[in-house]
Design a protein around this motif. Structure first.
Motif, short mmCIF file in Angstrom:
data_model
loop_
_atom_site.label_atom_id
_atom_site.label_comp_id
_atom_site.label_asym_id
_atom_site.label_seq_id
_atom_site.Cartn_x
_atom_site.Cartn_y
_atom_site.Cartn_z
N VAL A 17 0.86 -1.20 0.00
CA VAL A 17 0.00 0.00 0.00
C VAL A 17 0.89 1.24 0.00
N TRP A 18 0.74 2.05 -1.02
CA TRP A 18 1.53 3.27 -1.08
C TRP A 18 0.69 4.47 -0.66
N ILE A 19 1.19 5.19 0.34
CA ILE A 19 0.52 6.41 0.82
C ILE A 19 1.26 7.60 0.21
N ALA A 20 0.56 8.38 -0.61
CA ALA A 20 1.19 9.50 -1.30
C ALA A 20 0.72 10.82 -0.71
N ASN A 21 1.65 11.66 -0.37
CA ASN A 21 1.41 13.07 -0.02
C ASN A 21 1.09 13.33 1.43
N LEU A 22 0.88 12.32 2.26
CA LEU A 22 0.45 12.63 3.62
C LEU A 22 1.51 13.44 4.38
#
Length: 218
Positions: free
Chosen positions: A162-167
């Motif tokens: 799971v890639w979390i982008a921008n947090l």
């Protein structure tokens, strides 16, 4: 009777708090889940993600449909989530976290045993195999060995990158006002430990599968 009433009250408050946290997370991040390599189905899974912010597990948890959210527990640091009564309530009751003692010399339970026990109880899990927040320029830090040991102990469980982008850009360290950016949570294709696959090879493969989900810089 009093104990049952207390548990009922705690559960009711936890459900309301969880819904409020999820709504708040969506409002400040404009969260967009992307199911790229799998579908949001009720299979028992380990979601493993990149880690750049204390809010990471909240956005992954929020990105899941409500029916899956209630059956998915984050794996989190006990020293952080038990540091105050408020955090303890959130960790234990709202998120039902698997709390891991990060002090090897002091712990009384094996973290992998705790994780496997949660899987055996029917839960999916959210795990951050880097082991700490990544504050470097590297996309992904080398994985700790926990993901391998979980994969070896329960080879029938899908491991979903799971890639979390921008947090980390929405809530930079030290800032209290979020920036207006879109946070995307991308779920990749599940993987499992191959027969005879060495620990180092598996961890590298898993890290590469996660890294491949990162948006291409423009």
């Amino acid at each position: 009777m009093i104990e049952q009433a207390r548990l009922y009250l705690y559960n009711a408050i936890a459900r309301v708090t969880g819904a409020a946290v999820s709504l708040f997370a969506r409002l400040i991040t404009a969260l967009r889940p992307v199911w790229l390599g799998c579908e949001p189905i009720a299979d028992k899974r380990v979601y493993f993600a990149n880690h750049t912010s204390n809010g990471d597990f909240v956005v992954v948890w929020t990105a899941l449909p409500p029916s899956l959210r209630s059956q998915t527990r984050p794996v989190a640091a006990a020293d952080y989530w038990l540091a105050s009564r408020l955090r303890s309530f959130a960790g234990r009751w709202v998120f039902n976290a698997v709390l891991i003692d990060r002090r090897p010399d002091m712990r009384t339970e094996n973290p992998v045993d705790q994780i496997v026990a949660a899987l055996d109880d029917g839960y999916s899990l959210i795990l951050f195999p880097e082991g700490k927040r990544n504050t470097t320029a590297e996309a992904v830090l080398p994985f700790k060995t926990g993901l391998y040991h979980v994969a070896a102990a329960r080879p029938d469980v899908d491991l979903v990158p799971v890639w979390i982008a921008n947090l980390s850009r929405i809530m930079p360290k030290g800032e209290i006002i979020p920036l207006p950016l879109l946070c995307t949570v991308t779920f990749g294709a599940p993987l499992r430990l191959n027969e005879g696959e060495a620990k180092a090879d598996f961890l590298l493969r898993a890290a590469n599968e996660l890294r491949a989900l990162a948006p291409v810089a423009t």
